[in-house]
Each structure stands twice: as C-alpha cells, then as structure tokens.
Design a protein around this motif. Sequence first.
Motif, PDB file in Angstrom:
ATOM      1  N   MET A 282      12.230  60.112  14.208  1.00 29.54           N
ATOM      2  CA  MET A 282      10.798  59.884  14.321  1.00 29.54           C
ATOM      3  C   MET A 282      10.097  61.210  14.542  1.00 29.54           C
ATOM      4  SD  MET A 282      10.513  56.418  16.674  1.00 29.54           S
ATOM      5  CE  MET A 282      11.371  57.134  18.086  1.00 29.54           C
ATOM      6  N   SER A 283       8.870  61.310  14.026  1.00 30.63           N
ATOM      7  CA  SER A 283       8.115  62.546  14.191  1.00 30.63           C
ATOM      8  C   SER A 283       6.625  62.250  14.161  1.00 30.63           C
ATOM      9  CB  SER A 283       8.462  63.555  13.089  1.00 30.63           C
ATOM     10  OG  SER A 283       8.083  63.041  11.821  1.00 30.63           O
ATOM     11  N   VAL A 284       5.843  63.222  14.633  1.00 31.44           N
ATOM     12  CA  VAL A 284       4.387  63.193  14.537  1.00 31.44           C
ATOM     13  C   VAL A 284       3.954  64.527  13.974  1.00 31.44           C
ATOM     14  CG1 VAL A 284       2.201  63.089  15.784  1.00 31.44           C
ATOM     15  CG2 VAL A 284       4.075  61.562  16.434  1.00 31.44           C
ATOM     16  N   ALA A 285       3.277  64.510  12.818  1.00 30.98           N
ATOM     17  CA  ALA A 285       2.815  65.737  12.171  1.00 30.98           C
ATOM     18  C   ALA A 285       3.947  66.748  12.034  1.00 30.98           C
ATOM     19  CB  ALA A 285       1.646  66.338  12.934  1.00 30.98           C
ATOM     20  N   SER A 286       5.083  66.283  11.541  1.00 29.36           N
ATOM     21  CA  SER A 286       6.277  67.098  11.299  1.00 29.36           C
ATOM     22  C   SER A 286       6.969  67.595  12.563  1.00 29.36           C
ATOM     23  CB  SER A 286       5.938  68.301  10.398  1.00 29.36           C
ATOM     24  OG  SER A 286       5.444  67.864   9.148  1.00 29.36           O
ATOM     25  N   THR A 287       6.473  67.196  13.734  1.00 31.03           N
ATOM     26  CA  THR A 287       7.129  67.572  14.987  1.00 31.03           C
ATOM     27  C   THR A 287       8.043  66.432  15.428  1.00 31.03           C
ATOM     28  OG1 THR A 287       5.243  68.921  15.666  1.00 31.03           O
ATOM     29  CG2 THR A 287       6.791  68.218  17.395  1.00 31.03           C
ATOM     30  N   PRO A 288       9.352  66.681  15.528  1.00 32.67           N
ATOM     31  CA  PRO A 288      10.284  65.602  15.895  1.00 32.67           C
ATOM     32  C   PRO A 288      10.001  65.050  17.288  1.00 32.67           C
ATOM     33  CG  PRO A 288      11.453  67.488  14.963  1.00 32.67           C
ATOM     34  CD  PRO A 288      10.047  67.939  15.219  1.00 32.67           C
ATOM     35  N   LEU A 289      10.169  63.751  17.433  1.00 29.24           N
ATOM     36  CA  LEU A 289      10.081  63.104  18.740  1.00 29.24           C
ATOM     37  C   LEU A 289      11.491  62.979  19.303  1.00 29.24           C
ATOM     38  CD1 LEU A 289       7.552  60.214  17.973  1.00 29.24           C
ATOM     39  CD2 LEU A 289       7.087  62.333  19.205  1.00 29.24           C
ATOM     40  N   SER A 290      11.639  63.294  20.574  1.00 32.59           N
ATOM     41  CA  SER A 290      12.939  63.207  21.222  1.00 32.59           C
ATOM     42  C   SER A 290      13.174  61.770  21.687  1.00 32.59           C
ATOM     43  CB  SER A 290      13.007  64.161  22.422  1.00 32.59           C
ATOM     44  OG  SER A 290      14.251  64.053  23.066  1.00 32.59           O
ATOM     45  N   ALA A 291      14.178  61.124  21.103  1.00 40.36           N
ATOM     46  CA  ALA A 291      14.487  59.734  21.466  1.00 40.36           C
ATOM     47  C   ALA A 291      15.959  59.471  21.220  1.00 40.36           C
ATOM     48  CB  ALA A 291      13.636  58.754  20.665  1.00 40.36           C
ATOM     49  N   GLU A 292      16.528  58.663  22.080  1.00 43.25           N
ATOM     50  CA  GLU A 292      17.913  58.226  21.928  1.00 43.25           C
ATOM     51  C   GLU A 292      17.935  56.710  22.014  1.00 43.25           C
ATOM     52  OE1 GLU A 292      22.316  58.863  23.998  1.00 43.25           O
ATOM     53  OE2 GLU A 292      20.636  60.186  24.501  1.00 43.25           O
ATOM     54  N   ALA A 293      18.527  56.080  21.017  1.00 38.54           N
ATOM     55  CA  ALA A 293      18.491  54.617  20.931  1.00 38.54           C
ATOM     56  C   ALA A 293      19.020  53.963  22.201  1.00 38.54           C
ATOM     57  CB  ALA A 293      19.302  54.143  19.736  1.00 38.54           C
ATOM     58  N   THR A 294      18.251  53.019  22.716  1.00 32.67           N
ATOM     59  CA  THR A 294      18.660  52.246  23.882  1.00 32.67           C
ATOM     60  C   THR A 294      19.982  51.523  23.597  1.00 32.67           C
ATOM     61  OG1 THR A 294      16.365  51.870  24.521  1.00 32.67           O
ATOM     62  CG2 THR A 294      18.004  50.343  25.404  1.00 32.67           C
ATOM     63  N   THR A 295      20.880  51.551  24.553  1.00 31.82           N
ATOM     64  CA  THR A 295      22.141  50.832  24.409  1.00 31.82           C
ATOM     65  C   THR A 295      21.910  49.337  24.600  1.00 31.82           C
ATOM     66  OG1 THR A 295      23.401  52.726  25.240  1.00 31.82           O
ATOM     67  CG2 THR A 295      24.496  50.573  25.282  1.00 31.82           C
ATOM     68  N   THR A 296      22.423  48.542  23.687  1.00 31.16           N
ATOM     69  CA  THR A 296      22.261  47.087  23.772  1.00 31.16           C
ATOM     70  C   THR A 296      23.624  46.412  23.785  1.00 31.16           C
ATOM     71  OG1 THR A 296      22.015  46.976  21.360  1.00 31.16           O
ATOM     72  CG2 THR A 296      19.998  47.050  22.673  1.00 31.16           C
ATOM     73  N   GLN A 297      23.617  45.156  24.149  1.00 31.67           N
ATOM     74  CA  GLN A 297      24.854  44.400  24.296  1.00 31.67           C
ATOM     75  C   GLN A 297      25.250  43.755  22.976  1.00 31.67           C
ATOM     76  OE1 GLN A 297      24.998  41.998  27.823  1.00 31.67           O
ATOM     77  NE2 GLN A 297      26.477  40.552  26.954  1.00 31.67           N
ATOM     78  N   SER A 298      26.512  43.883  22.622  1.00 28.98           N
ATOM     79  CA  SER A 298      27.023  43.272  21.400  1.00 28.98           C
ATOM     80  C   SER A 298      27.180  41.768  21.592  1.00 28.98           C
ATOM     81  CB  SER A 298      28.381  43.877  21.032  1.00 28.98           C
ATOM     82  OG  SER A 298      28.992  43.156  19.980  1.00 28.98           O
ATOM     83  N   THR A 299      27.042  41.031  20.505  1.00 25.99           N
ATOM     84  CA  THR A 299      27.251  39.583  20.540  1.00 25.99           C
ATOM     85  C   THR A 299      28.481  39.172  19.737  1.00 25.99           C
ATOM     86  OG1 THR A 299      25.758  39.293  18.664  1.00 25.99           O
ATOM     87  CG2 THR A 299      24.801  39.086  20.875  1.00 25.99           C
TER      88      THR A 299
END
Length: 560
Positions: A282-299
Amino acid sequence: MSRRRGILSALLVIGALVLSACAGLPMSGPVNPGLSAGEDAGSPEFLFRPDEPQPGASPEQIVEGFIRAGSGPGPAANWEVARMFLAPSIRETWNPEASVTIDLPDDRESIPTSEGAVEVAIASVGSVDGTGAYQPDAGITQLSFRLAQQDDGEWRITEAPDGVVIDRDVFTNVFHRYSLSYFDPTYRFLVPDVRWFPTTNAATRITRALVNGSPSSWLADAVEDAFPESVTLARPSVPLESGVAQVSLTPEALAVEATTLDRMQAQLEASLASAGVSAVQMSVASTPLSAEATTTQSTRVTGPPLVQTDAGFGFLAGDELTPIPGLSDAMELVDPLAIQVSADRDVAAVRLVGGEVARVPAESPVAVVDSRSGLINPGVDPFGFIWSVPRDQPSALTAFSVSGQQSIVADAWPAASEVVAMAISRDGTRIAAVLITGGRSEVWVAGIVRGTEAVPVRLGEAVPLGPLTGSGTALAWLDDTSVGVLSSESGGPLFTEQLVGGPATTIGAPQGAASVAGATSISTVRLRTDDGALYVKRGANWQRTENGITILATQQGSPQ
C-alpha cells in the motif's frame, strides 16, 4: 459494523469492470495510467470467437447472433463482436458488464413479435450483478429487443438490455471466482465473500471491489471491514511489480492508525491471493505505507476422521483410535446420536438418543441445554455457543452460552416451514441450512449478527444458495466457501457441493449415506453410511476407507 456506500460504490465497482485488458484503459473518459512493466493482466480468457453478423440476416438471426456473442471474446476486447450487431446509436452506450445471465443455450427461444421486434426466452440458471455477486436462478427470463434497418439495408439492434447472456458451460472460462476477505467482529478470522470477475485485470477488479466497495448485502451486518469509508483507491489500476500488487490509496490513509493498516493489509493480501498475487504494497502518492498483515486464525480441519466406534470416541487411523484428552472420557457419560466438536477440542455439541441437546465439555459436567421436542443436530460456534432448533419451528433458533444463558436468535428463516439441517461456519459469521420452503428442499445461508460478548442477536438477510435434487437430509461446511449436502431421491442418495456465492455440483453418493463432514485438503468430504462405513471423495468417486463407525463427528477447526 460494515460499510454501505450506496450508488457511488456500485458505480465504482461497475467502472472497474469496464477496464480493457491490453492497456488497462477505460473505453471513454480521461486517460488513466495503464499496465506497468511486469504487470500481470491475469490469466488469459477462454478464446471463443463468435460469428459476426451475416449479410441479409433476419432480425431474429441478428438477435440470436448478438446473444451468442456475449460468450466471447468478452472483456479482453470489450465485446467487440457483440457490438457489431448493434446500431451505431447504442453501440457505445450498451453496457455488457452491468450483469451476466447464465443460461442453458439449447433452451433459448427467439420469437419475432412484430416487424423489428424480437422476444427471447432463456432458461437461466444463475446471474452475476455489477459487483460480481452470484445469484442462483431457475426459471425463464424474457429479453426484449428492437431492431431497425440501416442505410445499407441490414438489420441492427436499436434497443437491447444491458448485460450479457453466457452459456453455462462457457461461463467459468470467461469469469473466475475470487474471494474478497473481511473480518469477523472479533478480528480473529478472515471471512471470504465470493465474487465472479473476468480474469482480465483481476487484481484491479478485486482491489476496487474491496477498497471502494462493501460486503455482499446478506453478509454485511455479520462482518467488519477495516478500510475506512474515507480511504479509496487513488489510481484506477493495480499494477504488479515483480509480483507485488501496488495499491495506491488516497491521502486519508495517512491518518489511519497502525492496527487498522495492518488489518487492511491482511484483507488485501488474502483477497488478492485468490488471484495468485503473492504480496501487496500500500502507498500514498508513491510513498509506501508501513503495514504488516494481522495474524488470523485458520479454520482448516486437520488429521484423520473424528468418529465414535465401539472402542470409544477419537481420531481413527487404520485400526488405531486416538482419544481427545478429557473430551473422549466425557463422551463415555452420554449416549450420542450426533457430535460437533469445537476447534480447541474442549467442548462438543451433542444430540442425545433421547432427542435432547447437550453441552459436553472436556473438564466440567455434561449439561443438557435444550429438551424441546423434534430437535435437529446442533452446532457449536467459535465463542462456545451451542445452537439448537426444532425441525418444525425454524424461527425458534436458540443459542446457549457457556453459562447456560439462552438467546433466541431473531429473524431466523422466515420463509421456511421446516429446517432439516443446519451448520455454523467455522469463523462464526454464517449459518447454512437445508430448509423446506414451498414444499421443496433448498439450501439457504444467512449472516450471524452478534452483540456484546459475541452473543448471537439475529440472522441477517437470508438468501437461497440453490434448490436440491430430492429431499435434503444432512449438511456440513466443507471449507470457508462451500457446504456439502446429502439428499435422497428415488434413484438413490446424492451429494451436492454448494459454493456459497456460486453454482453447485451434484453426484451420486454411496448407498445409505447418512452423514457428512468436512475433511483435509487431500479430500474435503467424508461420508458415513447407515452400515457404519466411512467414505472419502476422490475426484468424482467415493473410496471406502473404514468400517464400524457409529458416528461421524464434525469439527469446527483445529487447535492453533
């Protein structure tokens, strides 16, 4: 809870579908950035080249050719052949991607009603709307066309309904299914919302539907969307650079807190994974946003089948029965007819021989929670609620908490006269059921709306997934997007794999098939027959694997 953006949202999604394949450009309006170097435009579409209009064709033949052309070459060429059958006055305004009607081509019937007017009756089996949502449909649909002779004397269509008609056998070659991902209300699970899009620019279509759109209406009140309403896509395309989807967002994303960004990242990664995309930036005006996908529970359900035999209750592998600590001992205290075990394997919802529904925990006393007459097999959700309902009282659906408090679940199956079987999805957001409506068996699904402490409050909008052949007898979730249904007719038992948000497939089942359970990824279906045999599905065939099974239990996941 979830977002609804109304007309603007719908227009944005439909706009996403009108992108052409080769350059990622809309057919009209301002010039927008196209595919970047290395961007994957998606899997190639099925190349069906319909016939172009023939000289001297009658109005009826022109309409029939136009409908056939809806199957190709499709969005990759902006339905160029279909447009050849249209008069110049509507050639550019006709919107082929407003909807898709899926039909049986051998049952199409064209009837000229007057000079320059043709009615077409089609046997529709399903439809897809502008957001990619699938709806089953069994009936005759009437389409009206008007035509006029052009200056060269050839007939062309001057009035036509938006959307295309596609042969059922061709549909899945032109449109593929993808899953938009949302959260359950506790943000423990990702919940799939199946949509159908052309493969051309699949990453763009999926991202637009997720970021600028909203969940399907029937699911909307049961899930959470991490994307704030103020955040939308800043560019109309989602290029792939070295396999990474570049998602450019509007400046409002800069004000989003870190936890929400991580959840947005998780939704994007899971949604785009269904199109084969391995990473997202993800980015805004070519500047990357720092994010790490939330860990979720498998089914996912793992391991061998969970069964009751004369030797006890546990996982059966060959001749060896492995008990579940605590729970297998507790099962010795009851006489069960049906068993569903929680993901943590610490509690089971059980229907007893006497007809009552009981909570059977691993480390505390057994408790009968429901003693109403005519109860069907119960279920247990991720929050420990036991679900129970009498067969002849569908609206009396009740959830029982760990402490024994009962909650009547409002708005349960208002159109049904009977509920034959039910199953709660492993993420706790959806309930599927085999219902008797209007004297026939059908499979329905609804979202589960919860209040504080995850207490079930009501069911959301109930929608049919499709009719059944014969009378439904049993049902279970096979995975996050499909349910397996057993039914019976004079020719013998049948097994239907019903996609939640798509078509179904039905095959014969072993004689005496009585119960169904989801399994591992190797074979997603297990069946038990009346004589105690256990079968697994291998392709289109059934393989007998075990004997002496008195109960085939269903599992709501596996311990994390």
